[in-house]
Scaffold this active site. Structure first.
Site, PDB file in Angstrom:
ATOM      1  CD  GLU A   1     -36.236  86.477 -22.346  1.00  0.00           C
ATOM      2  OE1 GLU A   1     -36.327  87.742 -22.733  1.00  0.00           O
ATOM      3  OE2 GLU A   1     -35.805  85.556 -22.918  1.00  0.00           O
TER       4      GLU A   1
ATOM      5  CE  LYS B   1     -36.759  90.395 -24.502  1.00  0.00           C
ATOM      6  NZ  LYS B   1     -36.040  89.074 -25.008  1.00  0.00           N
TER       7      LYS B   1
END
Length: 125
Positions: free
Chosen positions: A23, A101
């Protein structure tokens, strides 16, 4: 607590937030929504931007924090945005920050994950 609010919905940003190393490298899109609680009567009566908080300024804070800093947790990202808004804008009595998200690395089919926090000026003592 004022019943009035200024809302900014789903500001799209690209960030590198998350616990997983991938990420931090790849990054992903996040959406930030804000709900600032304040008394809008002075602005409504005067028609003067000096008596309110600019939604452009609120948006800029969220974008800067989300794109210039990195957080492992979206909870921490939300906290940073909320505390900065309360520090910079005295008329804001409370702020709700929601972080969506959509590409969270979860082994399931879902539209995304989100956190929402609400912070009040009095909580900061």
């Amino acid at each position: 607590m004022p019943a009035d609010s200024i809302g900014v919905a789903r500001i799209a940003v690209f960030g590198r937030h998350g616990v997983l190393p991938e990420e931090a490298v790849l990054g992903q899109r996040f959406y930030i929504s804000l709900d600032a609680r304040l008394d809008l009567a002075p602005a409504g009566r005067s028609d003067d931007v000096a008596h309110t908080v600019s939604y452009a300024d609120l948006t800029q804070i969220a974008v800067e924090i989300a794109t210039e800093r990195r957080f492992n947790l979206i909870e921490a990202l939300a906290e940073a945005i909320a505390s900065t808004i309360l520090e910079r804008f005295a008329p804001v009595e409370a702020i709700t920050v929601r972080i969506d998200k959509p590409s969270a690395p979860v082994p399931a089919i879902l539209d995304g994950v989100s956190v929402a926090i609400t912070r009040h000026r009095g909580d900061r003592a």
